[in-house]
Design a protein around this motif. Structure first.
Motif, PDB file in Angstrom:
ATOM      1  N   VAL A  69     -11.437   1.788   8.748  1.00 52.49           N
ATOM      2  CA  VAL A  69     -10.276   1.114   8.150  1.00 52.49           C
ATOM      3  C   VAL A  69      -9.517   2.074   7.243  1.00 52.49           C
ATOM      4  N   ILE A  70     -10.235   2.774   6.361  1.00 49.48           N
ATOM      5  CA  ILE A  70      -9.590   3.707   5.432  1.00 49.48           C
ATOM      6  C   ILE A  70      -8.946   4.868   6.185  1.00 49.48           C
ATOM      7  N   ALA A 228      -2.547  -1.316  -3.568  1.00 50.55           N
ATOM      8  CA  ALA A 228      -2.217  -0.844  -2.217  1.00 50.55           C
ATOM      9  C   ALA A 228      -3.447  -0.886  -1.306  1.00 50.55           C
ATOM     10  N   VAL A 229      -4.592  -0.440  -1.817  1.00 47.30           N
ATOM     11  CA  VAL A 229      -5.824  -0.459  -1.025  1.00 47.30           C
ATOM     12  C   VAL A 229      -6.245  -1.898  -0.735  1.00 47.30           C
ATOM     13  N   MET A 230      -6.080  -2.766  -1.734  1.00 50.32           N
ATOM     14  CA  MET A 230      -6.383  -4.187  -1.537  1.00 50.32           C
ATOM     15  C   MET A 230      -5.536  -4.754  -0.403  1.00 50.32           C
ATOM     16  N   THR A 231      -4.258  -4.379  -0.360  1.00 51.25           N
ATOM     17  CA  THR A 231      -3.355  -4.847   0.696  1.00 51.25           C
ATOM     18  C   THR A 231      -3.799  -4.343   2.064  1.00 51.25           C
ATOM     19  N   ALA A 232      -4.245  -3.085   2.114  1.00 44.11           N
ATOM     20  CA  ALA A 232      -4.714  -2.509   3.382  1.00 44.11           C
ATOM     21  C   ALA A 232      -5.900  -3.299   3.924  1.00 44.11           C
ATOM     22  N   ILE A 248      -6.056  -1.671  13.122  1.00 40.83           N
ATOM     23  CA  ILE A 248      -4.619  -1.788  13.391  1.00 40.83           C
ATOM     24  C   ILE A 248      -3.903  -2.331  12.152  1.00 40.83           C
ATOM     25  N   GLY A 249      -4.501  -3.338  11.513  1.00 36.62           N
ATOM     26  CA  GLY A 249      -3.908  -3.898  10.305  1.00 36.62           C
ATOM     27  C   GLY A 249      -3.820  -2.878   9.193  1.00 36.62           C
ATOM     28  N   ALA A 250      -4.889  -2.095   9.014  1.00 44.17           N
ATOM     29  CA  ALA A 250      -4.884  -1.055   7.985  1.00 44.17           C
ATOM     30  C   ALA A 250      -3.830   0.004   8.291  1.00 44.17           C
ATOM     31  N   PHE A 251      -3.685   0.344   9.569  1.00 42.52           N
ATOM     32  CA  PHE A 251      -2.674   1.318   9.978  1.00 42.52           C
ATOM     33  C   PHE A 251      -1.269   0.810   9.649  1.00 42.52           C
ATOM     34  N   GLU A 270      -2.350  10.390  -1.604  1.00 40.07           N
ATOM     35  CA  GLU A 270      -3.353  11.310  -2.152  1.00 40.07           C
ATOM     36  C   GLU A 270      -4.633  10.562  -2.524  1.00 40.07           C
ATOM     37  N   GLY A 271      -4.468   9.401  -3.147  1.00 42.79           N
ATOM     38  CA  GLY A 271      -5.641   8.616  -3.530  1.00 42.79           C
ATOM     39  C   GLY A 271      -6.422   8.142  -2.324  1.00 42.79           C
TER      40      GLY A 271
END
Length: 398
Positions: A69-70, A228-232, A248-251, A270-271
């Motif tokens: 996912v990341i 932002a990570v929470m949204t991903a 796909i959702g994370a992308f 960067e994070g």
């Protein structure tokens, strides 16, 4: 007491996984190959196939899932929505689904497998692991090239189509297939992807920019990055719920946040890169750990060899020829074909579903898993040592 005693075990597993990831980098350096190849091979060595030092536990599976996912969240930062809406990608992706499915189905029948098993093997061959190819392209400094955008854009479409094929296969095998149900699945999944892309670009990206100017973001620069990570992960969870791969959702989340410049907060790309370094490494090691070569017989090994060759050829032909006819150069067409070849975790998901539904046996399951692993290893080797040898050398000098 039970809960506390379980903590060191999880910590030890994570320590071993990261240690093996580091060892994978060393192995890749020794054999002059992609880190992906080194990590997968190291996972194969330390897993049940050879040394048996670590097995594919629920913890390993969970961490590897986070890694995928990341990884795709990070890759998304390199793309814009227009890069994914090229009609050529849709044509290449569609033909790149049909040819492997037919190849896998008829070869499996020729080896004596029943139609149900052949159906699942054919479906497994339709898959493409975006995460694998995207990471290889990123590692070789090629993500901003036209051919990379074609590979990723086609792979996104291919992944959606292969999951649709999986839904149809499962329904056909269980006797529940209807044309109306198939049309509903297509409308639901495509509509969902359009919806979250619009929400991400038109709403959440603007919200992030506004959050950057708030007192809380100025006091805590990491606040916006966490959001932002929470949204991903939210996009990933919603995608999985609707029947699409979580990656796909994370992308799509990464694509939505592309080009956001923050004044007070941590840089999002960067994070995310730091998270990717850790968790994606575990993901690639886990692919090797998943395989147990000891369980394979000689006839099965022969079938795996044949089906692996068919898996690669049908993607190279099914995607490469349409790409050439649509205006790509010979080298880029081959790159698109080989770039679509890794089956990775997507084919393994297909195999696991078939096994859980008792539609395939352990022999077919093992064949698909090993085929997935072999196709995953071939692509970075072809890219680094043939198609993009010059570009790789230039990337190493940067």
């Amino acid at each position: 007491m039970h809960r506390m005693s379980a903590i060191p075990n999880l910590e030890l597993q994570m320590t071993l996984l990261l240690f093996f990831a580091l060892a994978g980098y060393l192995l890749a350096s020794k054999i002059n190959q992609s880190a992906v190849v080194g990590e997968i091979l190291l996972g194969l060595i330390v897993g049940p196939s050879v040394l048996g030092l670590i097995t594919y536990t629920e913890f390993v599976q969970a961490i590897a899932g986070l890694g995928a996912v990341i990884l795709m969240f990070v890759i998304g930062f390199e793309f814009e929505l227009k890069d994914l809406t090229n009609i050529r990608y849709g044509i290449i992706g569609l033909i790149g689904i049909i040819v492997p499915w037919l190849g896998g189905y008829f070869v499996s029948l020729a080896f004596g497998y029943d139609p149900g098993s052949a159906l699942f093997i054919g479906t497994a061959l339709t898959a493409t692991s975006i995460a694998i190819t995207a990471n290889v392209l990123k590692e070789m400094c090629l993500l901003d090239t036209d051919v990379a955008k074609a590979i990723i854009g086609t792979a996104v479409i291919d992944d959606i189509l292969s999951l649709l094929a999986l839904s149809v296969t499962a329904d056909v095998a269980s006797g529940n297939f209807t044309p109306e149900g198939f049309i509903f699945i297509i409308v639901k999944q495509v509509g969902f992807l359009i919806l979250i892309a619009l929400v991400g670009i038109l709403f959440i990206s603007k919200l992030i920019r506004k959050m950057d100017d708030t007192p809380i973001a100025k006091k805590y620069p990491e606040f916006v990055f966490i959001f932002a990570v929470m949204t991903a992960f939210l996009f990933a969870a919603l995608s999985e719920f609707i029947g699409i791969s979580a990656i796909i959702g994370a992308f799509i989340a990464g694509v939505s946040f592309n080009g956001i410049n923050l004044e007070h907060s941590r840089d999002l790309a960067e994070g995310a890169e730091y998270l990717y370094i850790i968790f994606a490494s575990v993901f690639f090691v886990s692919l090797g750990i998943l395989v147990d070569l000891k369980a394979l017989t000689v006839p099965v090994m022969i079938f795996i060899s044949v089906i692996t060759v068919i898996a690669i050829l049908t993607k190279v032909i099914g995607c490469g020829i349409p790409a050439k006819l649509l205006g790509y150069s010979g080298r880029d067409s081959l790159a698109i074909g080989f770039g679509m070849s890794p089956r990775g975790e997507v084919a393994m998901i297909v195999a696991l579903l078939g096994l859980n539904l008792s539609l395939i046996g352990q022999e077919v399951y093992a064949s698909i898993v090993v085929m997935s692993l072999l196709t995953t290893i071939v692509t970075p080797i072809v890219f680094r040592n043939w198609l993009f040898k010059k570009e790789v050398a230039e990337c190493m000098l940067k």
